[in-house]
Write a protein that holds these residues in place. Structure first.
Motif, PDB file in Angstrom:
ATOM      1  N   SER A  12      23.615  57.849  71.958  1.00 23.38           N
ATOM      2  CA  SER A  12      23.557  59.219  71.457  1.00 23.38           C
ATOM      3  C   SER A  12      24.673  60.031  72.096  1.00 23.38           C
ATOM      4  O   SER A  12      25.220  59.662  73.144  1.00 23.38           O
ATOM      5  N   ASN A  13      25.002  61.165  71.466  1.00 21.17           N
ATOM      6  CA  ASN A  13      26.061  62.014  72.005  1.00 21.17           C
ATOM      7  C   ASN A  13      25.718  62.575  73.372  1.00 21.17           C
ATOM      8  O   ASN A  13      26.592  62.864  74.185  1.00 21.17           O
ATOM      9  N   GLU A  14      24.424  62.742  73.641  1.00 25.41           N
ATOM     10  CA  GLU A  14      23.997  63.336  74.903  1.00 25.41           C
ATOM     11  C   GLU A  14      23.857  62.298  76.013  1.00 25.41           C
ATOM     12  O   GLU A  14      23.816  62.647  77.191  1.00 25.41           O
ATOM     13  N   GLU A  15      23.776  61.033  75.645  1.00 21.91           N
ATOM     14  CA  GLU A  15      23.487  59.987  76.620  1.00 21.91           C
ATOM     15  C   GLU A  15      24.683  59.720  77.528  1.00 21.91           C
ATOM     16  O   GLU A  15      25.831  59.684  77.101  1.00 21.91           O
ATOM     17  N   LYS A  16      24.379  59.537  78.819  1.00 23.74           N
ATOM     18  CA  LYS A  16      25.418  59.192  79.778  1.00 23.74           C
ATOM     19  C   LYS A  16      25.753  57.721  79.662  1.00 23.74           C
ATOM     20  O   LYS A  16      24.876  56.852  79.730  1.00 23.74           O
ATOM     21  N   VAL A  17      27.023  57.398  79.465  1.00 21.81           N
ATOM     22  CA  VAL A  17      27.475  56.019  79.346  1.00 21.81           C
ATOM     23  C   VAL A  17      28.052  55.588  80.693  1.00 21.81           C
ATOM     24  O   VAL A  17      28.921  56.256  81.256  1.00 21.81           O
ATOM     25  N   GLN A  18      27.568  54.456  81.187  1.00 17.82           N
ATOM     26  CA  GLN A  18      28.038  53.925  82.467  1.00 17.82           C
ATOM     27  C   GLN A  18      29.116  52.868  82.211  1.00 17.82           C
ATOM     28  O   GLN A  18      28.902  51.928  81.438  1.00 17.82           O
ATOM     29  N   VAL A  19      30.253  53.027  82.874  1.00 13.54           N
ATOM     30  CA  VAL A  19      31.390  52.137  82.652  1.00 13.54           C
ATOM     31  C   VAL A  19      31.913  51.610  83.983  1.00 13.54           C
ATOM     32  O   VAL A  19      32.157  52.375  84.918  1.00 13.54           O
ATOM     33  N   SER A  20      32.067  50.290  84.060  1.00 14.56           N
ATOM     34  CA  SER A  20      32.772  49.657  85.177  1.00 14.56           C
ATOM     35  C   SER A  20      34.224  49.439  84.774  1.00 14.56           C
ATOM     36  O   SER A  20      34.499  49.019  83.646  1.00 14.56           O
ATOM     37  N   ALA A  21      35.136  49.723  85.692  1.00 18.00           N
ATOM     38  CA  ALA A  21      36.546  49.367  85.482  1.00 18.00           C
ATOM     39  C   ALA A  21      36.838  48.094  86.263  1.00 18.00           C
ATOM     40  O   ALA A  21      36.406  47.948  87.411  1.00 18.00           O
ATOM     41  N   VAL A  22      37.552  47.164  85.641  1.00 19.25           N
ATOM     42  CA  VAL A  22      38.001  45.943  86.315  1.00 19.25           C
ATOM     43  C   VAL A  22      39.524  45.946  86.344  1.00 19.25           C
ATOM     44  O   VAL A  22      40.171  46.010  85.304  1.00 19.25           O
ATOM     45  N   VAL A  23      40.080  45.890  87.547  1.00 22.75           N
ATOM     46  CA  VAL A  23      41.529  45.840  87.739  1.00 22.75           C
ATOM     47  C   VAL A  23      41.861  44.532  88.439  1.00 22.75           C
ATOM     48  O   VAL A  23      41.298  44.220  89.493  1.00 22.75           O
ATOM     49  N   VAL A  24      42.777  43.752  87.856  1.00 20.75           N
ATOM     50  CA  VAL A  24      43.219  42.496  88.464  1.00 20.75           C
ATOM     51  C   VAL A  24      44.578  42.732  89.096  1.00 20.75           C
ATOM     52  O   VAL A  24      45.497  43.256  88.447  1.00 20.75           O
ATOM     53  N   THR A  25      44.717  42.327  90.367  1.00 17.90           N
ATOM     54  CA  THR A  25      45.957  42.611  91.087  1.00 17.90           C
ATOM     55  C   THR A  25      46.461  41.376  91.820  1.00 17.90           C
ATOM     56  O   THR A  25      45.674  40.510  92.230  1.00 17.90           O
ATOM     57  N   TYR A  26      47.790  41.330  91.968  1.00 20.96           N
ATOM     58  CA  TYR A  26      48.414  40.291  92.794  1.00 20.96           C
ATOM     59  C   TYR A  26      49.753  40.801  93.309  1.00 20.96           C
ATOM     60  O   TYR A  26      50.738  40.869  92.568  1.00 20.96           O
ATOM     61  N   ASN A  27      49.765  41.235  94.555  1.00 26.86           N
ATOM     62  CA  ASN A  27      50.990  41.609  95.272  1.00 26.86           C
ATOM     63  C   ASN A  27      51.838  42.663  94.565  1.00 26.86           C
ATOM     64  O   ASN A  27      53.071  42.562  94.523  1.00 26.86           O
ATOM     65  N   ARG A  28      51.170  43.682  94.014  1.00 25.72           N
ATOM     66  CA  ARG A  28      51.904  44.815  93.438  1.00 25.72           C
ATOM     67  C   ARG A  28      51.228  46.087  93.948  1.00 25.72           C
ATOM     68  O   ARG A  28      50.621  46.839  93.183  1.00 25.72           O
ATOM     69  N   LEU A  29      51.335  46.293  95.238  1.00 20.95           N
ATOM     70  CA  LEU A  29      50.561  47.328  95.903  1.00 20.95           C
ATOM     71  C   LEU A  29      50.889  48.729  95.400  1.00 20.95           C
ATOM     72  O   LEU A  29      49.986  49.553  95.220  1.00 20.95           O
TER      73      LEU A  29
END
Length: 306
Positions: free
Chosen positions: A6-23
């Motif tokens: 619904s428009n009122e509902e809070k949506v929970q989102v996880s972000a996934v970031v993959v990294t390798y030696n690019r600080l």
């Protein structure tokens, strides 16, 4: 069954970031995630066994992130496999938002994706609009539209474009899709894993580009991968490109397999006739990848007990 929002509902989102030696890129990416106008519930950083300075920085962030350090570098494919698996098993969030460490989302990028998710309740994934550093489209990451005439779904707030595949440079995947179709194939190592995974999702769910969700992909050059032009030290990795492309073609149709063979022969001819160094090494890498692609049959892993 995909959950209707619904428009009122809070949506929970996880972000996934993959990294390798690019600080430097990683710091900018995490800062952008922390500054989203739509708060990210979890920031899961998958570290493909980077050097100590990356480990020190990520450790210093404490509870701001979920830090998943891998024991060895298993490639971008392995990183996204690990991050999405962590999301499915360790969180109850509704969506997972995946990206490389050199992807910098605009402050409202997630807000636009969440708004679109409420418009299309049956969606499997939504893709951001990837730009290069000069504002032009990021050539490697432009999603493939589902219809030649760009059939649109229009709404007062969003214009969504139906797509059939996208890259892992900012796509938001529905939890229901992850549980139904399984995880990305970690054995791909690099290249083609995002194509395979988004096409697998699209076979069972809807998928759309959200033009107003802007991210910047800070690649060195805005171009597709090219074994002819690439530097000699990177030629070996094209083994994965040609193996994975053949696997993906096999999943689609015999017509796509034929297209693969035509493109392979065409590229071999180009390598032979164009002035470039290491011609026979390049051809050897392509043929090795092709041969492996004939027998490459990885198993899709599913998250159990969720």
């Amino acid at each position: 069954m995909v959950k209707k929002l619904s428009n009122e509902e809070k949506v929970q989102v996880s972000a996934v970031v993959v990294t390798y030696n690019r600080l430097a890129f990683l710091k900018e990416c995490i800062a952008a995630l922390l500054q989203q106008t739509e708060k990210v519930a979890h920031i899961i950083v998958v570290d493909n066994h980077s050097a100590q300075e990356t480990q020190d920085y990520l450790t210093s962030l404490g509870t701001k992130i979920d830090y998943l350090r891998l024991e060895q570098n298993i490639g971008g494919a392995g990183g996204f496999y690990s991050g999405i698996k962590y999301f499915a098993k360790k969180t109850q969030d509704d969506f997972v938002w995946v990206m490389d460490d050199d992807t910098i989302p605009a402050p409202d990028a997630l807000k636009q994706l969440v708004a679109a998710a409420k418009i299309v309740p049956e969606v499997g994934f939504l893709a951001s609009n990837p730009k290069w550093i000069d504002g032009s489209p990021a050539v490697m990451n432009v999603p493939m539209v589902a219809h030649p005439n760009w059939t649109n779904r229009l709404d007062a707030q969003q214009q969504l474009i139906a797509i059939k595949q996208a890259s892992f440079v900012s796509i938001m995947i529905n939890r229901s899709a992850v549980l139904k179709v399984g995880l990305p194939i970690q054995q791909f190592f690099i290249w083609g894993d995002d194509t395979e995974y988004t096409e697998r999702i699209k076979r069972q769910f809807e998928a759309y580009l959200v033009p107003n969700s802007i991210v910047v992909h800070k690649m060195k050059q805005n171009q597709n991968v090219d074994i002819i032009q690439d530097t000699p030290n990177r030629v070996g990795r094209y083994y994965y490109a040609y193996r994975n492309r053949l696997y993906n073609a096999r999943q689609r149709s015999n017509k796509e397999v034929l297209r693969y063979w035509i493109q392979l022969v065409t590229m071999i001819v180009k390598v032979l006739v164009k002035p470039n160094s290491g011609k026979f090494k390049k051809i050897g890498v392509m043929l090795h990848g092709m041969w492996s692609g004939l027998w490459f049959k990885p198993q899709v892993e599913f998250v159990q007990g969720q």
